[in-house]
Scaffold this active site. Sequence first.
Site, mmCIF file in Angstrom:
data_model
loop_
_atom_site.group_PDB
_atom_site.id
_atom_site.type_symbol
_atom_site.label_atom_id
_atom_site.label_comp_id
_atom_site.label_asym_id
_atom_site.label_seq_id
_atom_site.Cartn_x
_atom_site.Cartn_y
_atom_site.Cartn_z
ATOM 1 N N HIS A 35 -2.988 14.399 1.079
ATOM 2 C CA HIS A 35 -1.824 13.586 1.119
ATOM 3 C C HIS A 35 -0.946 13.574 -0.021
ATOM 4 O O HIS A 35 -0.040 12.802 -0.325
ATOM 5 C CB HIS A 35 -2.558 11.911 1.286
ATOM 6 N N SER A 73 -11.568 4.103 4.645
ATOM 7 C CA SER A 73 -11.667 3.049 5.693
ATOM 8 C C SER A 73 -11.928 3.937 7.250
ATOM 9 O O SER A 73 -12.042 2.975 8.201
ATOM 10 C CB SER A 73 -10.542 2.054 5.701
HETATM 11 P P1 OAD Z 1 -8.298 2.132 2.418
HETATM 12 O O1 OAD Z 1 -7.779 1.255 1.475
HETATM 13 O O2 OAD Z 1 -7.891 1.914 3.719
HETATM 14 O O3 OAD Z 1 -9.975 2.204 2.444
HETATM 15 C C1 OAD Z 1 -10.664 2.133 1.292
HETATM 16 C C2 OAD Z 1 -12.170 2.100 1.597
HETATM 17 O O4 OAD Z 1 -13.028 2.049 0.401
HETATM 18 C C3 OAD Z 1 -12.634 0.819 2.414
HETATM 19 O O5 OAD Z 1 -13.467 1.152 3.532
HETATM 20 C C4 OAD Z 1 -13.585 0.026 1.596
HETATM 21 O O6 OAD Z 1 -14.574 -0.851 2.065
HETATM 22 C C5 OAD Z 1 -13.976 1.025 0.537
HETATM 23 N N1 OAD Z 1 -14.453 0.796 -0.724
HETATM 24 C C6 OAD Z 1 -13.850 -0.009 -1.684
HETATM 25 N N2 OAD Z 1 -14.465 -0.085 -2.750
HETATM 26 C C7 OAD Z 1 -15.470 0.888 -2.720
HETATM 27 C C8 OAD Z 1 -16.573 1.590 -3.647
HETATM 28 N N3 OAD Z 1 -16.847 0.906 -4.777
HETATM 29 N N4 OAD Z 1 -17.199 2.367 -3.293
HETATM 30 C C9 OAD Z 1 -17.207 3.006 -1.698
HETATM 31 N N5 OAD Z 1 -16.388 2.268 -0.768
HETATM 32 C C10 OAD Z 1 -15.501 1.526 -1.284
HETATM 33 O O7 OAD Z 1 -8.212 3.901 1.618
HETATM 34 P P2 OAD Z 1 -8.116 5.086 2.658
HETATM 35 O O8 OAD Z 1 -9.255 5.240 3.595
HETATM 36 O O9 OAD Z 1 -8.000 6.249 1.471
HETATM 37 O O10 OAD Z 1 -2.271 7.282 2.933
HETATM 38 O O11 OAD Z 1 -6.637 5.091 3.271
HETATM 39 C C11 OAD Z 1 -6.414 6.105 3.930
HETATM 40 C C12 OAD Z 1 -4.821 6.382 3.737
HETATM 41 O O12 OAD Z 1 -3.955 5.141 4.184
HETATM 42 C C13 OAD Z 1 -4.616 6.689 2.184
HETATM 43 O O13 OAD Z 1 -4.571 7.789 1.729
HETATM 44 C C14 OAD Z 1 -2.994 6.075 2.134
HETATM 45 C C15 OAD Z 1 -3.007 4.931 2.974
HETATM 46 O O14 OAD Z 1 -1.893 4.408 3.469
HETATM 47 C C16 OAD Z 1 -0.903 7.524 2.722
HETATM 48 O O15 OAD Z 1 -0.490 6.977 1.750
HETATM 49 C C17 OAD Z 1 -0.315 8.567 3.676
#
Ligand code: OAD
Length: 245
Positions: free
Chosen positions: A119, A189
């Site tokens: 990304h 997520s």
């Molecule tokens: P999200 O904010 O969608 O998800 C974060 C995940 O991390 C969630 O499932 C939480 O439950 C989990 N989480 C939080 N704290 C944690 C911890 N201490 N240990 C383990 N897990 C934890 O973020 P992404 O999945 O990265 O894209 O989102 C994907 C994309 O959406 C990002 O790269 C970005 C966003 O919009 C772009 O900007 C193109």
Amino acid sequence: MSAPLQQAARALSAATNVCVLTGAGVSAESGVPTFRGLDGLWKNFRPEEVSNPDAFARDPALVWEWYNMRRDRLGGVEPNPGHHAIAEIERRVDRFTLVTQNVDGLHAAAGSRNVLEVHGNIWRTLCTGCGRRQDRTGERLDALPACPACGALLRPDVVWFGEMLDPDLWDAAVEAVRSCDLFLSVGTSAVVYPAAGLLDAAAGAVKIEVNVEPTPASARVDIALAGRSGQLLPLLARQAFGLGD
Ligand code: OAD
């Protein structure tokens, strides 16, 4: 130590080709807010609304406000034990690829080497005029930064919703996932594609998830570890590789 964690550690100690996919959750314990979590600082900015080319065309100042705020926040941030454990796993296995959705650069700061930032990277800028990329790590940028070479408006060198991922990076990610024997999904997520689809490309691998809450990936992995990555990943690495404290 829980039975699933022991099972995961056994799988990791037997693995020779490991692929890790990370999302915002891995940086949460460094104080970087996730996008969709309860801690979301970005409540006023829904990522889908502000991270897209139309929003930038309509209101570049608003989009830059969000990115400059995030750059400011990241200024004093350090990698956490989860990032360090991933770097340690890389040092211990024959083949290793880290595919990250994060743009914060914290994996490299923790010593990870083979990192595919699918990304992009928030510290880099991309010129909307001449296409030049620049590393502007740690710098304060103007509200509407201009290209030092041609004067056109800069944008953050990140992938926005509706945009293609860099095809070379993406091909490398898919290839790494297809050939790995252990796939570890951490702190994502698992709702944003195509990254979320990498899990399905890991057909021949033992699949493990680390997350504080269930996700759409949880039912599709072999071992779902519930907890914080900064806590679980060091335990996992220590148990798998027989490391001391
Ligand atoms: P999200 O904010 O969608 O998800 C974060 C995940 O991390 C969630 O499932 C939480 O439950 C989990 N989480 C939080 N704290 C944690 C911890 N201490 N240990 C383990 N897990 C934890 O973020 P992404 O999945 O990265 O894209 O989102 C994907 C994309 O959406 C990002 O790269 C970005 C966003 O919009 C772009 O900007 C193109």
